[in-house]
Design a protein around this motif. Structure first.
Motif: not given
Ligand code: ATP
Ligand SMILES: O=C(O)[C@@H](O)C(=O)CO
Length: 419
Positions: A54, A88-90, A147
């Motif tokens: 993040t 998991d990421s944006t 996320t």
């Protein structure tokens, strides 16, 4: 011992998960924390654990490239970019931007992206990621504190993080095996597509994908797709037999669990532990002060530490409470506050004689391991899929870094039946 596989992981539990898979596949593996100043340790696989899931994109890319340079300088024959099995990421990153930067640094134009981990219920079908029986976006991951994953279509998710073009190697090809997978990859490469999400529903699919990517400079995904890689090195005559790859020194000292993960699995594990061992649940909303939370926990623990059964200290909270703290402090500050508290508690527990410590949550593990001054981890026996015991250098502590969503409901109890 020549370095075969050089790995970069975006969090510390993910790094351990990957190292565990490689050790089970017969490779020796060492996890190092951050990019070391000096030479890398001797092992078939070195996993550089970063805490960049993040981080701002430029920081994540910078650290990954430094890790890449260290691994290639040490002679790594292939690189692996490990991210979460729930992707998991944006929309900003960091899976795509780091992957793009690594490809450029390696002078390569194509890589697969495969977070599947069927043993832990992560499967990919027609580009859609499932967690158990649910789409990613209905699995609880839509409520993740840092996320939130609200789109299950990985082609779409990755497309938002790269300008390189994202295709799919679908189930039909994957199910036919390595030759068909390679054929589909070649079609995408010929079209100039930089990325391929690859379907996988079973371990046999992962083994076939592993074989298909034998000649790729960069492989990216969860730990599952690394299952097939040791066999490539063995076939090439580069990997000798290693029968004691997971031996660790005997365990000593009192037992404890610290948790900062708010995942469904962790909340369930805390719930079960409550029925059997002392559990303290901290309320970050009522006391939004890391030092005060730590002081409360360390005073509570007084007289409770034993070797045979753990104490559990959790800052974890349900989605509504997480949302309330984030509304009050902001997302990053809320996460940082809890991580700081849990890291201080972990250091206090070690000072009080804890020698075996389970940490729940990837970001949380990053904070704890950094606070404890750990520089590398040797990988030991597996407790549950994806979570081994490790032995920390230079502190001599046994640590199990549990990914938020991993482990059976009795994980916090069964971990201490080992050793
Ligand atoms: N009560 C809370 N309110 C707000 N944030 C919290 C609270 N409790 C924990 N957090 C934060 O939530 C984040 C949880 O992330 P972490 O990576 O540790 O767990 P996870 O995502 O479940 O695990 P993994 O990354 O291994 O899947 C941490 O930054 C933690 O500090
Ligand atoms: O792949 C996973 O799910 C884990 O190794 C992880 O990265 C969780 O942080």
């Amino acid at each position: 011992m020549p370095l075969l596989l050089g790995c970069i992981a975006d969090d510390f539990t993910g790094a351990t998960d990957l190292a565990n898979t490689l050790v089970k596949g017969g490779m020796s593996a060492v996890q190092v924390i951050g990019v070391p100043d000096g030479p890398l340790p001797e092992a078939d696989a070195v996993i550089i654990a970063l805490k960049i899931r993040t981080s701002p994109v430029a920081d994540a890319v910078g650290q990954s490239l430094a890790a890449c340079d260290a691994l290639t300088k040490a002679g790594a024959k292939q690189l692996f970019w490990k991210y979460c099995s729930t992707f998991d990421s944006t929309d900003e990153g960091n899976i795509g931007p780091v992957g793009d930067a690594l490809l450029k640094r390696l002078g390569a134009g194509f890589a697969i992206a495969c977070p599947a981990f069927p043993t832990n219920g992560r499967t990919i079908y027609l580009g859609h990621l499932f967690v158990g029986g649910a789409l990613l976006s209905e699995s609880g991951m839509e409520n993740h504190p840092l996320t939130p994953m609200t789109d299950p279509n990985l082609v779409r998710v990755l497309s938002r993080q790269t300008e390189g073009g994202v295709g799919l190697v679908g189930f039909n090809a994957v199910d036919q095996g390595a030759v068909a997978i390679r054929r589909e990859m070649t079609k995408l490469m010929d079209r100039g597509t930089r990325w391929a999400i690859v379907d996988a529903v079973t371990d046999a699919h992962l083994m076939a994908i592993g074989e298909a990517v034998e000649r790729q400079a960069l492989v990216t995904g969860g730990s599952g797709v690394a299952m097939g890689l040791p066999e490539n090195f063995r076939r090439a005559g580069l990997l000798p037999d290693r029968s004691d790859a997971d031996a660790l020194p005997p365990m000593q000292g009192a037992a404890a669990v610290v948790a900062g993960s708010c995942s469904r699995a962790t909340l369930g594990q805390i719930g079960l532990a409550r029925e059997h061992v002392p559990v303290l649940e901290l309320d970050a909303l009522a006391t939004p002060d890391a030092a005060a939370m730590a002081a409360q926990a360390l005073s509570w623990v007084d007289g409770k530490l034993e070797a045979g059964r753990p104490v559990v200290i959790a800052a974890s909270a349900t989605p509504d409470k997480v949302a309330a703290l984030q509304a009050k402090l902001g997302r990053d500050a809320a996460g940082a506050l809890v991580e700081d508290a849990v890291a201080t508690i972990a250091a206090g527990l070690v000072d009080r004689g804890v020698g075996r410590l389970v940490v729940a949550g990837g970001e949380t593990s990053g904070a704890v391991v950094t606070r404890l001054g750990v520089t590398s981890l040797r990988i030991g026996p597996e407790i549950d899929p994806g979570v081994p015991w490790t032995y920390a250098n230079p502190t001599g502590l046994h640590l199990a870094l549990k990914s938020g969503n991993f482990g059976a409901r009795d994980f916090f109890l069964k971990a201490f039946d080992h050793g």
